[in-house]
Design a protein around this motif. Structure first.
Motif, mmCIF file in Angstrom:
data_model
loop_
_atom_site.group_PDB
_atom_site.id
_atom_site.type_symbol
_atom_site.label_atom_id
_atom_site.label_comp_id
_atom_site.label_asym_id
_atom_site.label_seq_id
_atom_site.Cartn_x
_atom_site.Cartn_y
_atom_site.Cartn_z
ATOM 1 N N UNK A 125 -14.060 -30.627 27.209
ATOM 2 C CA UNK A 125 -12.774 -29.923 27.266
ATOM 3 C C UNK A 125 -12.196 -29.760 25.855
ATOM 4 N N UNK A 126 -12.196 -30.824 25.094
ATOM 5 C CA UNK A 126 -11.612 -30.753 23.756
ATOM 6 C C UNK A 126 -12.475 -29.947 22.790
ATOM 7 N N UNK A 127 -13.795 -29.920 23.004
ATOM 8 C CA UNK A 127 -14.662 -29.076 22.169
ATOM 9 C C UNK A 127 -14.311 -27.607 22.366
ATOM 10 N N UNK A 128 -13.987 -27.234 23.579
ATOM 11 C CA UNK A 128 -13.579 -25.849 23.844
ATOM 12 C C UNK A 128 -12.223 -25.562 23.209
ATOM 13 N N UNK A 129 -11.300 -26.506 23.289
ATOM 14 C CA UNK A 129 -9.951 -26.333 22.767
ATOM 15 C C UNK A 129 -9.936 -26.305 21.238
ATOM 16 N N UNK A 130 -10.731 -27.146 20.617
ATOM 17 C CA UNK A 130 -10.661 -27.305 19.160
ATOM 18 C C UNK A 130 -11.121 -26.060 18.413
ATOM 19 N N UNK A 131 -11.912 -25.217 19.053
ATOM 20 C CA UNK A 131 -12.378 -23.986 18.398
ATOM 21 C C UNK A 131 -11.172 -23.185 17.896
ATOM 22 N N UNK A 132 -10.188 -22.997 18.741
ATOM 23 C CA UNK A 132 -8.998 -22.235 18.358
ATOM 24 C C UNK A 132 -8.292 -22.884 17.168
ATOM 25 N N UNK A 133 -8.057 -24.184 17.257
ATOM 26 C CA UNK A 133 -7.311 -24.883 16.210
ATOM 27 C C UNK A 133 -8.038 -24.854 14.870
ATOM 28 N N UNK A 134 -9.342 -25.057 14.898
ATOM 29 C CA UNK A 134 -10.120 -25.033 13.652
ATOM 30 C C UNK A 134 -10.095 -23.636 13.036
ATOM 31 N N UNK A 135 -10.290 -22.627 13.858
ATOM 32 C CA UNK A 135 -10.277 -21.257 13.335
ATOM 33 C C UNK A 135 -8.902 -20.881 12.780
ATOM 34 N N UNK A 136 -7.824 -21.289 13.459
ATOM 35 C CA UNK A 136 -6.479 -21.012 12.946
ATOM 36 C C UNK A 136 -6.235 -21.769 11.634
ATOM 37 N N UNK A 137 -6.689 -23.017 11.557
ATOM 38 C CA UNK A 137 -6.534 -23.785 10.321
ATOM 39 C C UNK A 137 -7.271 -23.099 9.173
ATOM 40 N N UNK A 138 -8.471 -22.612 9.449
ATOM 41 C CA UNK A 138 -9.222 -21.861 8.431
ATOM 42 C C UNK A 138 -8.487 -20.587 8.045
ATOM 43 N N UNK A 139 -7.996 -19.882 9.043
ATOM 44 C CA UNK A 139 -7.256 -18.638 8.803
ATOM 45 C C UNK A 139 -6.075 -18.888 7.866
ATOM 46 N N UNK A 140 -5.291 -19.915 8.160
ATOM 47 C CA UNK A 140 -4.135 -20.216 7.323
ATOM 48 C C UNK A 140 -4.559 -20.643 5.911
ATOM 49 N N UNK A 141 -5.619 -21.456 5.820
ATOM 50 C CA UNK A 141 -6.086 -21.900 4.503
ATOM 51 C C UNK A 141 -6.586 -20.719 3.675
ATOM 52 N N UNK A 142 -7.377 -19.843 4.299
ATOM 53 C CA UNK A 142 -7.903 -18.681 3.574
ATOM 54 C C UNK A 142 -6.794 -17.737 3.115
ATOM 55 N N UNK A 143 -5.669 -17.763 3.829
ATOM 56 C CA UNK A 143 -4.531 -16.915 3.471
ATOM 57 C C UNK A 143 -3.494 -17.659 2.628
#
Length: 180
Positions: A125-143
């Protein structure tokens, strides 16, 4: 203001949302496929490789946390990008394994089976959920939006660390039951 970072342009809100939904859905559909491909016996090593990948991810997540607490941004960034690459390798290996093998049944007995299934279910369950959070964290860092990056990492980091550590524990518990 236009961001010149190519990764920031590619990993936008739309891409994050598509991947955050698409990856877990694709994995769920994959697990439902009953006919398996024969890609050779080398695929028998994939669960062991994924156990190693989860171990390395846990290690680099901990190093990344220590680095950012020491304000070593370069080491933090390097470790986090290693974790993302490891996550991609894990996903490919996981997909290849489940395209070629049926799921392995856990053969343990009570009370360990309760521990195993608790870890497995929360891991999935958390592996499915964490995809969003990791991608958003990357998005914010890259920006270079580090305020929002910090806010989402408060959720992303502990979930990702739990997923990687529980992945190692699940692997260690199921590995005696692999039959090839």
């Amino acid at each position: 203001m236009q961001n010149d970072n190519k990764l920031a342009r590619v990993l936008n809100d739309k891409t994050v949302n598509i991947l955050a939904i698409g990856i877990p859905v694709a994995v769920m559909l994959l697990l439902g496929i009953r006919v398996k491909l024969d890609l050779g016996s080398w695929t028998n090593t994939l669960p062991h490789i994924n156990g190693l990948i989860n171990s390395l991810t846990s290690f680099f997540l901990i190093i990344a946390l220590a680095a950012i607490r020491r304000k070593n941004i370069t080491l933090h960034r390097t470790c986090m990008l290693i974790c993302v690459v490891l996550g991609l390798f894990f996903l490919v290996a996981y997909i290849l394994y489940h395209l070629t093998h049926h799921s392995t049944a856990y053969g343990g007995t009570s009370p360990l089976n309760y521990v195993y299934y608790f870890l497995l279910i929360t891991h999935i369950v958390l592996a499915a959920v964490v995809v969003y959070f990791v991608l958003k964290a990357l998005h914010f860092a890259f920006n270079n939006d580090f305020e929002r990056h910090k806010k989402i990492v408060k959720w992303a980091y502990p979930i990702w660390l739990y997923v990687s550590v529980s992945g190692v524990l699940v692997y260690l518990m199921i590995s005696p039951y692999y039959t090839f």
